[in-house]
Design a protein around this motif. Structure first.
Motif, PDB file in Angstrom:
ATOM      1  N   ASP A  66      15.473  -1.654   7.567  1.00 13.88           N
ATOM      2  CA  ASP A  66      14.648  -1.383   6.387  1.00 13.88           C
ATOM      3  C   ASP A  66      15.357  -1.681   5.074  1.00 13.88           C
ATOM      4  O   ASP A  66      14.848  -1.333   4.008  1.00 13.88           O
TER       5      ASP A  66
ATOM      6  N   TYR B 214       6.841  -1.507   7.271  1.00 12.65           N
ATOM      7  CA  TYR B 214       6.201  -0.735   6.213  1.00 12.65           C
ATOM      8  C   TYR B 214       4.781  -0.385   6.637  1.00 12.65           C
ATOM      9  O   TYR B 214       4.163  -1.094   7.430  1.00 12.65           O
TER      10      TYR B 214
ATOM     11  N   GLU C 192       3.293   0.463  -0.571  1.00  9.14           N
ATOM     12  CA  GLU C 192       4.005   0.306   0.689  1.00  9.14           C
ATOM     13  C   GLU C 192       4.913   1.512   0.924  1.00  9.14           C
ATOM     14  O   GLU C 192       5.597   1.963   0.013  1.00  9.14           O
ATOM     15  N   ASP C 193       4.916   1.996   2.157  1.00  9.36           N
ATOM     16  CA  ASP C 193       5.746   3.135   2.544  1.00  9.36           C
ATOM     17  C   ASP C 193       6.844   2.629   3.472  1.00  9.36           C
ATOM     18  O   ASP C 193       6.604   2.347   4.641  1.00  9.36           O
ATOM     19  N   ASP C 194       8.073   2.509   2.942  1.00  8.06           N
ATOM     20  CA  ASP C 194       9.161   1.976   3.754  1.00  8.06           C
ATOM     21  C   ASP C 194       9.772   3.021   4.675  1.00  8.06           C
ATOM     22  O   ASP C 194      10.638   2.699   5.494  1.00  8.06           O
TER      23      ASP C 194
END
Length: 613
Positions: A109, A144, A152-154
């Motif tokens: 990530d 994501y 966006e949710d990493d």
């Protein structure tokens, strides 16, 4: 050609047509067709599996950075396949100089300065949500979750595989994404939103299929269509992850140590009720392997926001998002749901010592998330935390129940929508906590959005209400804390030490231009009354505030002889208390230019005024 070979080809073609309903359609600039695999694909970064010979190739890639819809420097080719368990994607990134491909090792990530291939899948095909799976030539994975089309949710992590290879033609990536990691509505034939991005790092060039336009807003709404997904199963996705932890405790007793063993057990459960509704549950969860928070030195009276990293709360986090006091000028992660409240550090730490608990234990939690065929998105979460005791068995944090309900309805293929949010916190107070903590806290909210004129403009807003209840001492502490400051002169309301309830409200209204041409803007009005309070389950830095914020930007994305890209922004903001007392007004302008040598030149200036001086 021998008769045996001809028969083999005929059988393979007939098998493919049996599952796809006919010959596979060739890819276009916006649509692609997936081939049905007759056996699992071996993930090795090669295109030597049978299905890759028959899958239609996607070749219509276009450059989108620095030049929008330009001819790419190097060719890219992709193919898509699937079976009852997985979705497969093979991508060939041609490069005449393989030794110049940038590949670096990094943590998962982490976006390193390397080449990259990324696939994006909107399995609901709602043009609002989706998932991203990316890899660089060294095999470093990134994933994501996409929500609200642009965010966006990493912290989201899925279980998937990918293999990469660098060869004489460039480099390749072969993806395997289990269908159990995706959410989709069961149909005889599914269509997913789908896109592929490629980064050529040494030229700062990005290409995509279909063409991504920086002049428009959104990620999911700009994806193409992946068709031919016939007969996808409805995986139940049962997952069980039990754990047992034993710990040796040594307590000094005079000249010796008293040793004892402590045994802890729990489990995480995931079950797909349908392919688009998932139930997650956890009992006495252990987050010992979760990455620790960064060290922060906070010298202010305001709380520090920490990103959620616990897997149970990360999954589906975008569904529960409801922002407060967030706009293009200023945004500080404030919202109605802050999952770090569940299992928080005990609030009454002065009852403890160095050996007291540093976090409350979660007895159990359950969460139902998903999207229904009619365009409804739902999320329900319930959690119970254990009492935490300090010295002399004094309660540092009582047994607490947390509830969150989120519902959204999309209209006009996601161009418009409305939603509700309900949160509740109930504490089992005792003599140690009743004068310090609120007994109950409830929040109800409504939000909406509407895009028009080809989706280039948007009107959105929200209306929130909060109510607290507790003893007069607990409510008095709430009035005096830095979020509210009821004791401040000129606030419009007065401090009342006899209150046992506190109510508040908040309103927000936005008008913005999201796409089309080179201009963008957003103007917003936001107000929070002095009694508005969501910190029992949300995150709020300051109530008693109204603001008017305006942002205007110019974007030049077409390279010239002087630069590759350029941006200019103007920001203006003004703050008052809820009663109308001026607090601050300021303006800022800034510019950013990326030169042809890939260097950036940036600058800006801010002028401000506090109060009425």
């Amino acid at each position: 050609m021998s008769i045996a070979v001809l028969l083999a080809i005929a059988v393979q073609t007939a098998t493919l047509q049996q599952f796809t309903g006919g010959p596979l359609a060739p890819a276009t600039t916006t649509t692609a067709t997936a081939a049905r695999a007759t056996h699992p694909v071996v993930i090795a970064g090669r295109d030597d599996d049978d299905v890759w010979r028959s899958a239609p190739a996607i070749t219509q890639f276009r450059e989108f950075q620095p030049r929008e819809n330009g001819d790419p420097r190097f060719a890219t080719e992709a193919k898509v396949a699937y079976d009852d368990r997985n979705l497969y994607v093979f991508i060939r990134a041609f490069d005449p100089h393989p030794d110049s491909i940038l590949k670096l090792l990094a943590r998962r990530d982490v976006r390193a300065a390397t080449d990259q291939l990324k696939i994006m899948i909107d399995s609901y095909h709602d043009r609002r949500s989706g998932f991203e799976f990316a890899v660089n030539p060294a095999g470093v994975k990134r994933d994501y979750a996409i929500y609200n089309d642009t965010q966006e949710d990493d912290a989201w992590d899925a279980v998937w595989d990918v293999a990469t290879r660098v060869d004489s033609l460039g480099w390749t990536a072969e993806f395997r994404v289990p269908l159990s990691q995706l959410r989709y509505v069961p149909r005889d034939s599914n269509t997913f939103g789908f896109g592929i991005w490629r980064d050529i790092q040494r030229y700062t060039e990005r290409v995509s299929w279909p063409v991504y336009r920086n002049s428009q807003t959104g990620i999911s709404s700009q994806l193409g269509e992946l068709r031919g997904l016939v007969g996808l199963p409805s995986p139940r996705r049962p997952e069980l992850a039990p754990y047992v932890v034993t710990k040796n405790l040594s307590v000094p007793t005079g000249s010796e140590f008293d040793r004892s063993q402590k045994l802890t057990a729990g489990a995480d459960v995931k079950y797909g009720i349908t392919s688009n509704l998932t139930l997650d549950a956890t009992v006495n969860p252990d987050f010992g392997q979760v990455e620790a928070d960064p060290a922060v030195l906070n010298l202010t009276v305001f709380e520090t926001f920490f990103q959620e990293r616990r897997p149970f709360f990360v999954q589906g986090a975008g569904i529960f998002r409801f922002d407060v006091n967030c706009n293009q000028v200023n945004c500080n992660n404030e919202g109605l749901f802050y999952s770090r409240r569940v299992g928080r550090a005990p609030q009454l730490s002065f009852y403890g010592d160095a050996g007291s608990p540093v976090a409350t234990t979660i007895y159990g939690a359950a969460k139902l998330t998903g999207r229904l065929p009619g365009g409804q998105t739902i999320g329900v979460l319930d959690a119970v935390t254990q009492r935490a005791a300090g010295t002399l068995d004094r309660t540092m944090e009582p047994t607490t129940n947390y509830v969150v309900v989120r519902g959204q309805q999309d209209f006009r293929n996601g161009e418009s929508g409305a939603g509700i949010m309900l949160t509740g916190v109930n504490r089992n107070l005792d003599q140690w906590t009743e004068n310090n903590l609120r007994r109950s806290a409830y929040v109800g909210a409504f939000d909406f959005r509407h895009r028009f004129l080809q989706g280039h403009y948007q009107v959105s807003g929200s209306l929130d209400f909060s109510r607290l209840a507790g003893t007069d001492s607990a409510i008095a502490l709430t009035q005096l804390d830095p979020v509210h400051y009821y004791q401040r002169p000129g606030s419009g309301v007065s401090f009342d030490p006899t209150r046992t309830t506190l109510t508040g409200n908040a309103q927000e209204l936005f008008f913005s231009k999201l796409g089309g041409g080179i201009t963008r803007f957003e103007t917003s009005y936001q107000r929070r009354s002095q009694g508005f309070e969501v910190n029992d389950l949300g995150f709020l830095l300051q109530a008693d505030q109204q603001s008017w914020n305006t942002w205007f930007g110019l974007t030049a994305l077409h390279p010239t002889s002087l630069y590759q890209q350029a941006w200019w922004n103007f920001n203006w903001w003004q703050y008052w208390t809820a009663a109308g007392t001026p607090v601050e007004r300021a303006a800022n302008t800034n510019g950013h230019v990326q030169l042809n040598n890939r260097w950036f030149v940036m600058g800006g200036v801010t002028l401000g005024q506090l109060g009425t001086t």
